[in-house]
Write an enzyme that holds these catalytic residues in place. Structure first.
Site, short mmCIF file in Angstrom:
data_model
loop_
_atom_site.label_atom_id
_atom_site.label_comp_id
_atom_site.label_asym_id
_atom_site.label_seq_id
_atom_site.Cartn_x
_atom_site.Cartn_y
_atom_site.Cartn_z
N GLY A 101 77.77 79.44 -44.39
CA GLY A 101 76.58 80.24 -44.73
C GLY A 101 76.99 81.62 -45.15
N GLY A 102 76.01 82.50 -45.24
CA GLY A 102 76.26 83.86 -45.69
C GLY A 102 77.19 84.63 -44.79
N MET A 103 77.28 84.22 -43.52
CA MET A 103 78.13 84.93 -42.57
C MET A 103 79.55 84.36 -42.53
SD MET A 103 76.44 87.38 -41.21
CE MET A 103 74.75 87.90 -40.95
N VAL A 163 82.18 77.89 -40.61
CA VAL A 163 82.24 77.62 -39.18
C VAL A 163 82.99 76.31 -38.95
CG1 VAL A 163 80.93 77.42 -37.04
CG2 VAL A 163 80.00 78.75 -38.94
N ASP A 204 68.80 89.09 -38.61
CA ASP A 204 68.83 87.92 -39.49
C ASP A 204 68.31 86.69 -38.76
OD1 ASP A 204 69.26 86.53 -41.85
OD2 ASP A 204 71.35 86.05 -41.37
#
Length: 889
Positions: A21-23, A26, A134
């Site tokens: 994702g944007g972060m 994982v 967020d």
């Protein structure tokens, strides 16, 4: 870049990918040291190439790692392997709320359960000063055992490349607004869940999370996205302009939940729900009693349709929560000619446009009108307002500027109130106000049927009585020194006007088990009867109850006013109910039984923030806490402040490093610390401790080392205000007479105490010029608070330096300028020309901003202000009929 199975990042061995994702990406991984499975998040590449961002990220990550809560995904570790930065987190099995919502709306019970757990997680983080920024369904994990885990707490802020709030022009045209190495200053979060202030690059605080919580809650209940569009720009435009369609909520949604979602989704942060704990409480109440709204709705329909007998109370019925003014008044008028409902019925209203509620209000004896304190949100100016419950608008009462603590005459034709150090009365028909007598620091009043007013006009005094027509007050009660009483306050007349209730306050307030009590007083004889152990203003209900505040709730206990007997245990009537630091429960009850209260917490939240000489806000130092006194160190690098410790009901001292931003607790006694004062070399902090009710002065090393040293006290107690340049003595405040406060010189070596300023009036806020030649202070000896300067050398000269009121003087470090606060919002300054006879310029305004207290930097160019925070002041007043139905039969 996808990491292969078996790759090592420090001690963590990659097992398989979990998602991206944007972060960042994982992975499922194995901690080879502890033998447990974890989740490893590989972070965006720009983290490695930006040393400042990386350092700030590590600071934020350390803060996030302090979160330890069953509904928050735990952050275990931060690491770096080569050029790869990564986080190590708790591995949470299950699926995301986003995946579940792809199947449609959730059942009501599931939505409530999930929302409650999200609210608990946000409440915990917000109390620790961490904002998610967020929150969205993709960051909410649902475990196989039906538990909620909120992911990625605080990482949006940690990974913000700009380190500041972005501008509107920096919004990325991306549905998820992800981080990219070449795109600096991005707005963080996902467009559809952004708060309006976040979408335009404004300041982001906990209220942005509250907005996102409302959006997620709405989506769970409806199965529909609240804000959608073809591009990010369209989505953001919808967030900023479109009103949510609350008719889309399922028909069976409890009204309390509908109202909660509405309050979360108000576009202006000041009007939005202010605390996640309040949301949690509402959800828990609905889960505990899901049918209450259905019962209230049935009662409302019966009442408005006129199917019951005419109401003696002439009451309004409305759904619990905030109702539009027109709807509120319409329902009131309809109910006046209809039924006396048999159920507890509630309505609420907000403050007039452009204002916020102050701390005090009172319902008229007939229950038809409410007078309330409100402040202008622009200037901070306060006044009293009047609202008839059968009309949609409130009216500002012109002659009541600065008014507080209003109370009604028995016939409802006049108001008593306090303003500018006076007890005053207002004739509502004539619209004229009259000063009755001095009351510099009031603690409540009550108007008797014999035309006399009982009130408390100053701190550490008993009750006084005076004619409502004016005159000299006489003492009605004396403080009991043997019981260490420090105040008699908040009188309330019982039927017949011969007996009152009042609070007899002793050493320790708040939630501790002290000797404070609600007592009855026979006015003619002075006989006192102890009724209830409590530290709260009392209310008397004509149906035979005493109401008071305890542990966050308004409680009621049965009471016989004739025999002065209390029976049974207290029963909770409403919660949470606000409660001021002066021990006043924010509630009022009419002689006809109408109850009004305001939701909230203990005390009024405030924030500490830097301002420049133009009044431009520079930085919020601490936000939404229960501050009292604070003091800037002489080098301007540290701030000492007194703040209510959560759950303690008493204050402790903290010191904040203004350079590094870290704060540490200074005092670890049993609470009650206040009035921090720095020694001139900033090595020590002097402070008062009120735990023995005698104002003991202590000294402690400002770095927290060692133990506190007791410096001394007096029979009536004292509190430090400033320290001399040579470190030998303090300026202290103390009780000089039965109804005055004076300033004294306290020798730290000999322990001798001598008067500096002693008048029959209140003299406060003593502060020494840097050369110790002059003492500035505030006094109400002229009839209102003004700032004076007094010479400490040779012949005693004294000069009034303020001209239109003033409090809280502060010297510039070179003694060439003196600042003070002209209530409620003006920082003023006079220049000082030193000499045997100093000369002072006329006061001039520096800047305006609503504030309660301030301090100034050594160079006089920056100001720390304590100002009201968006919190309990924005909450509506709730009006209840038939609240006695909550009493046990």
């Amino acid at each position: 870049m996808t990491l292969p199975s078996g790759r090592r990042l420090g001690p963590y061995e990659i097992v398989s990918p979990l998602g991206a994702g944007g972060m960042g990406e994982v992975y499922r991984a194995r901690d080879t040291r502890l033998g447990r499975e974890v989740a490893v998040k590989v972070l965006p590449a720009q983290l490695s190439s930006n040393p400042d961002l990386r350092a700030r990220f590590e600071r934020e990550a350390r803060a996030v790692s302090s979160l330890n809560h069953p509904h928050i995904c735990t952050l275990f570790d931060v690491g770096r392997e080569g050029e790869t930065d990564y986080l190590v987190m708790e591995l949470v099995e299950g699926y995301t709320l986003s995946e579940r919502l792809a199947q449609g709306a959730l059942p009501l019970e599931d939505s409530l359960s999930i929302a409650r757990q999200i609210a608990e997680a946000l409440e915990e983080a917000h109390e620790r000063g961490i904002v998610h920024r967020d929150l969205k369904p993709a960051n909410i994990k649902l475990t196989p055992d039906h538990k909620v885990k909120v992911l990625d707490f605080g990482l949006a802020k940690a990974l913000d490349p700009s380190g500041a709030n972005p501008t509107e022009s920096q919004v990325l045209n991306s549905p998820t607004l992800t981080h990219r190495a070449t795109q600096m200053g991005t707005i963080l979060g996902t467009a559809a869940y952004m708060a309006p202030e976040q979408a335009v690059g404004g300041a982001v605080d906990r209220r942005a999370d509250i907005w996102a919580f409302g959006v997620v809650f709405y989506e769970m209940l409806t199965g529909q996205r609240l804000f959608e569009g073809e591009t990010t720009s369209h989505v953001l435009a919808s967030v900023l302009k479109d009103a949510p369609d609350f008719t889309a909520l399922p028909a069976g949604t409890p009204e309390r939940i509908v109202n909660l979602v509405r309050r979360c989704l108000r576009k202006k942060p000041r009007e939005r729900l202010q605390a996640m704990g309040d949301a949690r409480i509402v959800i828990e109440e609905v889960l505990a009693d899901p049918h209450r709204d259905e019962q209230n709705a049935a009662a409302r329909v019966a009442t408005i349709s006129g199917t019951r007998k005419p109401s003696k109370l002439a009451w309004i019925v409305a759904a619990a929560g905030v109702v539009a003014a027109v709807g509120f008044a319409s329902l009131w008028r309809g109910a006046r000619h209809s039924a006396a409902p048999s159920r507890v019925l509630e309505a609420a209203f907000v403050a007039p446009d452009g204002t916020g509620f102050g701390d005090t209000f009172a319902v008229s004896p007939d229950g038809q009108r409410i007078v309330f304190e409100a402040y202008d949100q622009t200037t901070g100016a306060r006044a009293l307002w009047l609202r008839s419950l059968d009309r949609g608008a409130a009216t500002r009462l012109a002659p009541t500027e600065g008014g507080e603590m209003p109370f009604w005459s028995p016939d409802g034709s006049q108001l008593g109130f306090f303003a500018e150090g006076k007890l005053e009365r207002l004739d509502l028909q004539a619209g004229t106000a009259q000063a009755i007598c001095d009351a510099p620091t009031p603690r409540g009043g009550a108007w008797g049927t014999d035309g006399r007013i009982i009130f408390t006009g100053a701190f550490r005094t008993g009750l006084s009585i005076v004619s409502a027509s004016g005159g000299t007050p006489t003492d009605l009660t004396k403080l009991d020194i043997a019981r260490k009483e420090k105040s008699h306050r908040f009188p309330v007349f019982l039927p017949g006007g011969k007996t009152i209730l009042f609070l007899a306050q002793t050493a320790e307030g708040g939630t501790r088990n002290d000797e404070s009590a609600i007592e009855a007083l026979e006015v003619a004889t002075g006989k006192r009867t102890r009724l209830i152990t409590a530290n709260s203003s009392p209310l008397f209900a004509p149906s035979g109850q005493i109401l008071f505040w305890r542990d966050g709730a308004l409680v009621a206990v049965r009471f016989d006013p004739g025999g002065l007997k209390v029976a049974g245990d207290p029963v909770s009537i409403a919660a949470p109910v606000a409660y001021t630091q002066n021990e006043q429960a924010l509630a009022s009850v009419s002689t006809q039984g109408t109850l009004v209260y305001r939701e909230g917490s203990r005390g009024t939240f405030s924030s500490l923030a830097w301002f420049d000489r133009n009044g431009v806000g520079m930085q919020v130092i601490r936000d939404r806490e229960l501050f009292s006194e604070f003091a800037l160190s002489h080098d301007g690098k540290r701030l000492a402040f007194a703040v209510n410790s959560p759950g303690q009901g008493a204050t402790d001292l903290w010191v904040q490093d203004l350079v590094r931003g870290a704060a540490s607790r200074l005092t670890f006694e049993d609470g009650g610390e206040s009035f921090p004062v720095w020694s001139r070399d900033d090595r020590y902090i002097y402070y008062a401790n009120d735990r023995r009710n005698d104002g003991v002065v202590f000294r402690r090393s400002s770095d927290g080392a060692g133990s506190a040293v007791e410096m001394g006290t007096t029979d009536n107690g004292m509190w430090p205000l400033d320290a001399s340049a040579d470190g030998r003595w303090l300026v202290v405040g103390g009780v000089g007479g039965e109804s005055s406060q004076d300033l004294f010189r306290f020798d730290l070596v000999t322990k001798a105490i001598a008067p500096l300023v002693s008048t029959p009036f209140l003299d406060e806020d003593g502060t020494l010029s840097p050369d110790n030649h002059l003492l500035a202070y505030s006094s109400e000896q002229s009839g209102r608070w003004e700032v004076f300067v007094q010479s400490l050398d040779g012949e005693q000269g004294k000069w009034q330096v303020s001209s239109e009121g003033g409090r809280l003087p502060h010297w510039r470090a070179d003694a060439r300028e003196l600042f003070f606060l002209a209530r409620p919002d003006r920082v003023m300054s006079v220049t000082v020309e030193p000499g045997p006879v100093p000369r002072f310029s006329s006061p001039r305004e520096v800047f305006r901003h609503p504030m309660e207290d301030f301090d100034v930097s050594p160079d006089g160019q920056r100001f720390i202000a304590r100002r009201p925070a968006d919190g309990d002041v924005g909450k509506p007043l709730t009006v209840i009929a038939n609240w006695t139905q909550r009493m046990p039969k």
